[in-house]
Write a protein that holds these residues in place. Sequence first.
Motif: not given
Length: 263
Positions: A76-80, A163-172
């Motif tokens: 859920l985050t862009q970083e590992a 948008r609220i949680h930047q690490g989530i992608t729409l596909k996910d």
Amino acid sequence: MDVRGKRRKSCSHHVFPDHLREKYSSCSTIFLDNSTICQPETRISVQCLVFAIYYHIKKRGGNRSKDIFDERLHPLTQEAVPEENFDHNPDPETIYGFIRPFFSALELTAEFSITTLIYLERLIVYAEIDICPTNWRRIVLGAILLAAKYVDDLAVWNMDFCRIHQGITLKDINELETQYLFLLRFRLHVSASVYAKYYFDLRSLASDHKLPNEFACLRKERAQALEAISRYCENKSLCRAAVRKPRSCDNFSAAQRASAILS
């Protein structure tokens, strides 16, 4: 008289100081807080939701999960995320910090927190999984998403959550919602009796943790206000009675992250 005096004296040693400050209802005086089953208090309800999730994680029987909820496979985050973060249970402050932005940005009220917990517990039973450090965020996220959409048919888009949680992608999040529905067997309806049971269970949890509640004496004006709420909710489902339609999340960035207030 000596025996009675000794009894009164011995009983006085069992009165805790906290009890002296508590307000008790009597035949002539009734003390109520601002929460009713038709219009629960949002702040307390969200805190109780946090504690319910915390105890589910703490008292779990194992670490059963499914890939769709595994944060190591679907971060859920862009970083590992370091692997050691999944070795210990989250504390209530961490859980509150994850949940609160969604309730704040989408302006979700107490009814959504109760329905979120209902969906979460249904998932545990139907999918035969445990809430553990590796999956609790995605399980909670999916429950909030379904509650926000189903409780009052709100105009909430999956992109709002991204948008609220930047690490989530729409596909996910689309895949998460689809899998969640299948695992719940599309059983999203919440009856009034089930909603009431969860409401009172959460009130008991608030009492056990001594969450701050403002009790006030029931006056004529307040009694009339409560009666008006009851009439308004008479022909409505309990879990939809006081839900307000939130404004668009296009300007969600203006909402500030609330600091954790759990102790």
